[in-house]
Design a protein around this motif. Structure first.
Motif, PDB file in Angstrom:
ATOM      1  N   ILE A   1      -2.773  10.272   2.217  1.00  0.00           N
ATOM      2  CA  ILE A   1      -2.475   8.901   2.633  1.00  0.00           C
ATOM      3  C   ILE A   1      -0.967   8.701   2.774  1.00  0.00           C
ATOM      4  CG2 ILE A   1      -2.520   6.481   1.917  1.00  0.00           C
ATOM      5  CD1 ILE A   1      -5.092   7.117   0.416  1.00  0.00           C
ATOM      6  N   HIS A   2      -0.231   9.122   1.731  1.00  0.00           N
ATOM      7  CA  HIS A   2       1.168   8.710   1.671  1.00  0.00           C
ATOM      8  C   HIS A   2       2.118   9.626   2.408  1.00  0.00           C
ATOM      9  CE1 HIS A   2       0.382   5.362  -0.855  1.00  0.00           C
ATOM     10  NE2 HIS A   2      -0.293   6.116  -1.710  1.00  0.00           N
TER      11      HIS A   2
ATOM     12  N   GLY B   1       0.635   4.093  -5.630  1.00  0.00           N
ATOM     13  CA  GLY B   1       0.199   5.480  -5.614  1.00  0.00           C
ATOM     14  C   GLY B   1       1.302   6.420  -5.166  1.00  0.00           C
TER      15      GLY B   1
ATOM     16  N   GLU C   1      -6.520  12.843  -1.818  1.00  0.00           N
ATOM     17  CA  GLU C   1      -6.388  11.599  -1.070  1.00  0.00           C
ATOM     18  C   GLU C   1      -4.953  11.061  -1.119  1.00  0.00           C
ATOM     19  OE1 GLU C   1      -9.724   8.136  -0.701  1.00  0.00           O
ATOM     20  OE2 GLU C   1      -8.785   8.505  -2.624  1.00  0.00           O
ATOM     21  N   VAL C   2      -4.348  11.174  -2.314  1.00  0.00           N
ATOM     22  CA  VAL C   2      -3.033  10.563  -2.504  1.00  0.00           C
ATOM     23  C   VAL C   2      -1.987  11.119  -1.526  1.00  0.00           C
ATOM     24  CG1 VAL C   2      -1.229  10.054  -4.175  1.00  0.00           C
ATOM     25  CG2 VAL C   2      -3.610  10.119  -4.908  1.00  0.00           C
TER      26      VAL C   2
ATOM     27  N   ARG D   1       0.824  -1.206   0.000  1.00  0.00           N
ATOM     28  CA  ARG D   1       0.000   0.000   0.000  1.00  0.00           C
ATOM     29  C   ARG D   1       0.857   1.253   0.000  1.00  0.00           C
ATOM     30  NH1 ARG D   1      -3.617  -1.923   3.678  1.00  0.00           N
ATOM     31  NH2 ARG D   1      -2.795  -0.639   5.347  1.00  0.00           N
TER      32      ARG D   1
END
Lengths: 348, 695
Positions: free
Chosen positions: B125-126, B95, B121-122, B91
């Motif tokens: 999240i990261h 992305g 979102e990208v 995960r």
């Protein structure tokens, strides 16, 4: 938007007119009238007595005239009967006949007089609807969340063990009609057959004071039946959404599985079940007929059974109008809600 | 999550094998596949549908679904084995380090989520950045992908954007966290040519700007030539040839690569003097692959006992650094032999005028509010605006244009599925423009027939092939008895070169190319004189396209048919048509013989279209013209000239002529018609778009 709602209201009125006319026509068939006359008057009335009973009370006027009277667009009858008494549709017991209004129908706010309960239809309908409303509220509160949760859990991993067991459960519940599940539930939880006297088998007391003990079984009986159906719809919709390409996009963006389900899939998956849930309202209306009779809960469904059993024309008509209204209003809400869930559809 | 720092190759795929497991059997999708992507390098993965190229991409992403498994080999990303990573580690990479761009932008964006939310979102999240910071970055990237008005776009839902804009959003989403590797899976297949050119341009620029390595998957050799440094040709689950673009394009060392290049229409190919060479036979099904070389049964150089005994390894080509080929006879084959021109044809002189279109107009009335009924407001969509042309016997007239240009509407009016709003269609001097198909007599219906774009949907799935053709014969009232019709049906199967045994088969047992042959047989059943071919080969694989095109040409020669060839693919149009008509937003903007249209002077739109089409030939130099923006909606066309919003020549027309007046049709030498305000002297100064570089 306003135009859209206006049109829906016009459709609603038109549907009510058609439906009440059909009910009116059926309840005014002669055998039905005869039966009503005998329950009202005397079971041993001969044919002539029945005829004069009906004639004196304006039942033998032509059908359109009677329907017009009920609607309030045609003056109410005033008949000097064969027994010398003057009766009128708009007369009230303590009123002098000459002071009575000429028209009395739905348009004047007069819903008629129930021959079964010897009281105003409007009063009966509102109290009974109120009682059923309480029942429906608890059914929805139990059924919708649990059905959605079951559907989403089953649909998010199609073919998994969770999916298969939850699906079996929903099929079983939705395949069992209320008069079966109700009886089983009463036998298990309310009778001495299993010794688990947790709940009460009658909900009569719940009309004044609903609590878990006397209200749980009727609520569960209705909820469990509808739950399986909604859960199946949710599952199908969820399973389809989970195979969509945008879910793969989200997965390959690095979104974690719980977030994929909650943020990406949920809203898309709820579009279809939402309509189904709203369709449950009309279904609930007739579902309560069985359950209210079974648990002796004197609500709307019970009133309907009583009205139909005694050919109580004006009560039946009142019940029909209210049902049409409830069905179409929920459908209107469903259509509007749909627009908010699905950004691709616009009403304006 | 910080990025992994690593000096070696970004991606190393080593002898990868992927299989899908069904209840029946194991189906190998990819076998012994190796490729290396160096930092900053773009590697193209080319092959026909079903050759396993998308499976490789999903394998890299470790997202093969429930049935797919890696059964051998390794995929290393920056030196780490992706196969050994936990779900959480994966995960972090998805992305963030590896991002993917998909074929269908509409389907890969969440329809119920605003674009902005999907983008931010990208990084949230990261990199755990705040929403505000993420939004700022989203705006930056949207400017990078050249989307106008980023604020508005961030607040839109995907369905409110056009296809080209959606694809830019998908690209922006992939670039949000500046990945080291970008996988592009047929990123432009669903887009129009001029939009495709702009998107490809963008991807190339961004690749350079961010230093991203790319794995570019496509079936289009021309696109690969324009975007990549290295290429890997796949056939039936295996890589058959890998190497640098110039090595593989100019010094190919595998029979399949060679056959592939010979079957695509490159400039220079001509239906009469230099016809395409189709690859014989069919693509093997994954569970019916031959032993030894997969391409063996279709190969011209096949040698029994050598090619079909054992699996053939990748061989390094002597004298090249990174050039490999999976062929046992590399050294025995003389790769420089020119194509043997076994078949050459006389070009047919065009006959009498069969079909005359006179000022044809087709307007649609569209309710402005489609879902909740009409409140009295209607919009007029002008799908066809004053179409006038003639078509002669045994002539091929190509109708070219992008989606929404009105070419399919014209086909519908011609067929009688719609009736003309104004003007006429004269078939043998009889106006059929306002006669719907129900009112046409049998002969007229049989005379004008159609070959459809998608052979998979146009055959009845529950009727045998023979029955469907016989049914067409019955409708056209051919023959007296069933026997007679049966004979004719078998002859038609011969005509389209299908074995007679196919008469009893069901459509599902046929491949795409075979189905299209049945479609052609059906169209010619009543002895059609005019055949409208609506993108007849665009749904087929490259190697099958050539065979179907040749078949159409052959039947045309035999039957002297007038062929109206509707297409958006200029390469194939150049190859097979005698005259070309270019359409844009319902207008015919250019009409002339193929030579006239493909050489200057051009209509500005034709010029841009020619520049946009990728050509798989390293010796071709193209002028680079990129059109801004999207095709305007036919519901709301621009005033004046339909092309004025995107035209690069507009400044050469004095005043605001382009914005106010629809240009008149100018007739140049040789009957070449151009609908443009440019004066003759300007038109004559135009340079050719495609030049063959001096050797």
């Amino acid at each position: 938007m306003a135009l859209f709602i206006l049109r829906r209201i016009a459709i609603m009125l038109f549907t009510s007119l058609c439906l009440t006319f059909v009910v009116f026509f059926l309840t005014n068939l002669y055998p039905n009238l005869e039966k009503m006359a005998k329950t009202q008057g005397n079971f041993r009335m001969n044919d002539e007595a029945v005829l004069s009973f009906l004639e004196n009370r304006g039942y033998l006027l032509p059908l359109p005239v009677k329907y017009g009277e009920w609607l309030g667009v045609y003056p109410g009858y005033v008949i000097e009967g064969s027994d010398g008494e003057i009766r009128g549709r708009c007369f009230k017991s303590d009123q002098i006949p000459s002071e009575a209004p000429r028209y009395c129908g739905i348009l004047q706010g007069y819903w008629g007089y129930s021959t079964r309960f010897k009281s105003d239809v409007w009063g009966i309908v509102t109290t009974r609807l109120g009682l059923t409303g309480i029942l429906m509220f608890w059914v929805m509160a139990l059924m919708v969340p649990s059905a959605l949760i079951i559907g989403i859990l089953a649909g998010m991993r199609e073919g998994s063990r969770t999916d298969r067991s939850l699906s079996t459960f929903s099929i079983v519940t939705t395949a069992t009609p209320e008069y079966v599940s109700g009886v089983i539930l009463i036998a298990v939880f309310a009778s001495s057959a299993f010794g688990l006297k947790w709940f009460k088998g009658t909900a009569t007391a719940a009309m004044d004071n609903p609590n878990l003990e006397n209200f749980f079984l009727p609520v569960v009986t209705i909820a469990i039946y509808g739950m399986g159906y909604i859960a199946r719809m949710t599952r199908a919709s969820m399973a389809e959404v989970m195979t969509a390409q945008y879910i793969r996009t989200a997965r390959l963006k690095g979104v974690s599985f719980p977030n994929i389900v909650l943020k990406h899939a949920l809203r898309n998956a709820l579009i279809a079940p939402f309509t189904v849930i709203m369709l449950q309202f009309p279904w609930l209306l007739n579902g309560v007929v069985i359950v209210e009779t079974l648990f002796n809960y004197k609500g709307f469904g019970w009133a309907l059974v009583q009205a139909a059993g005694n050919n109580d024309i004006e009560l039946l008509l009142g019940v029909s109008v209210v049902s049409v209204f409830v069905v179409l209003v929920t459908q209107l809400i469903s259509d509007i809600g749909y627009v908010y869930l699905n950004p691709r559809i616009s009403v304006t | 999550m910080s990025k992994i720092s690593y000096d070696g190759p970004i991606l190393e795929i080593d002898q990868l094998s992927i299989s899908f497991f069904t209840r029946l059997r194991e189906i190998p999708a990819v076998m012994d596949f190796s490729v290396v992507v160096q930092p900053g390098e773009a590697v193209g993965l080319v092959g026909e549908s079903g050759c396993g190229k998308s499976t490789v991409a999903l394998g890299v992403m470790q997202d093969l679904g429930v049935n797919g498994h890696i059964v051998g080999g390794k995929i290393k990303f920056k030196g780490q084995d992706l196969g050994k990573m936990s779900a959480e580690q994966l995960r972090d990479i998805r992305g963030n380090e590896i991002a993917m761009i998909y074929q269908e932008p509409m389907a890969s964006l969440n329809p119920a989520m605003k674009v902005g939310k999907q983008l931010i979102e990208v990084p949230i999240i990261h990199e755990g950045v705040s929403e505000k910071e993420a939004l700022r970055r989203a705006k930056e990237v949207l400017i990078d992908v050249k989307l106008p008005d980023p604020e508005r776009i961030l607040q839109s839902y995907p369905h409110q954007l056009s296809g080209g804009q959606q694809q830019r959003i998908v690209i922006a989403m992939a670039l949000m966290s500046k990945p080291s590797l970008l996988i592009l899976d047929e990123p432009t297949t669903a887009l129009d040519v001029t939009v495709e050119a702009a998107v490809v341009d963008l991807v190339k620029d961004l690749g350079k700007k961010y230093g991203t390595s790319m794995l570019f998957i496509s079936h289009n050799l021309g696109l690969i030539l324009e975007t990549c440094d290295q290429i890997c040709v796949m056939y039936s689950g295996e890589a058959v040839e890998t190497g640098s673009i110039s090595d593989v394009f100019d010094k190919m060392q595998h029979p399949y690569t060679q056959a592939l290049f010979r079957s695509i229409p490159l400039p220079g190919a001509d239906k009469n003097s230099r016809p395409l060479v189709a690859i014989p036979g069919n693509f093997p099904l994954p569970h019916e692959r031959p032993s030894g070389c997969n391409f063996g049964p279709r190969c011209n150089y096949f040698k029994d006992g050598l090619c079909n005994t054992q699996a053939i390894p990748m061989n390094k080509i002597k004298g090249f650094e990174r050039h490999f080929s999976r062929c046992s006879r590399i050294d025995e084959i003389d790769w420089d032999t020119p194509i043997s021109n076994s078949s050459q044809f006389e070009s047919l002189p065009p006959g009498d005028v069969v079909l005359k279109i006179d000022n044809l107009k087709k307007y649609y009335e569209v309710a402005a509010n489609a879902l909740f009924g009409s409140s009295g407001t209607y919009k007029t969509v002008k799908a066809n605006e004053t179409l006038s042309f003639e078509a002669r016997e045994s002539e091929t007239l190509a109708i070219v244009g992008e989606s929404g240009c009105g070419k399919s509407t014209f086909a519908k009016v011609l067929m009688g599925l719609e009736t003309a709003t104004d003007g006429g269609i004269l078939l043998d001097n009889e106006n059929i423009g306002s006669t719907p198909i129900e009112a046409r007599d049998t002969q007229t219906v049989a005379d004008i027939q159609m070959v459809f774009q998608n052979p998979f949907d146009t055959l009845n799935p529950s009727m045998t092939v023979g029955r469907q053709i016989v049914r067409a014969l019955e409708v056209f009232k051919y023959g007296q008895s069933d026997d007679e019709r049966n004979d004719r049906m078998l002859q038609l199967l011969d005509l389209v070169k299908l074995p007679r045994a196919f008469a009893t088969r069901m459509p599902r047992q046929l491949s795409g190319g075979q189905k299209q042959r049945v479609g052609i047989a059906r169209a010619f059943a009543g002895g059609a004189r005019i055949v409208v071919a609506d993108e007849p080969v665009s749904a087929l694989d490259v190697s099958v396209q050539a065979a179907v095109t040749d078949l159409l040409m052959e039947i045309q020669r035999k039957e002297k048919t007038t062929l109206l060839f509707i297409s958006h693919d200029l390469s194939i149009v150049r190859y097979l048509s005698d005259r070309v008509m270019v359409m844009y937003l319902g207008h015919v903007v250019e009409l002339g013989t193929t030579d006239q249209v493909f050489s200057p002077p051009y209509h500005p739109y034709t010029e841009a279209l020619l520049s946009a089409v990728p050509i798989a030939d390293t010796s071709i130099e193209k002028k680079h013209i990129v059109l801004e923006g999207d095709i305007p909606s036919a519901m709301n066309p621009p005033s004046g000239c339909p092309f004025q919003t995107r035209c690069r020549w507009k400044k050469d027309v004095p005043g605001s002529l382009c914005e106010t007046e629809v240009p008149p049709i100018k007739t140049l030498d040789g009957g070449h018609q151009i609908k443009c305000h440019l004066v003759k002297s300007k038109l004559e100064k135009m340079e050719p778009v495609i030049k063959i570089a001096a050797e």
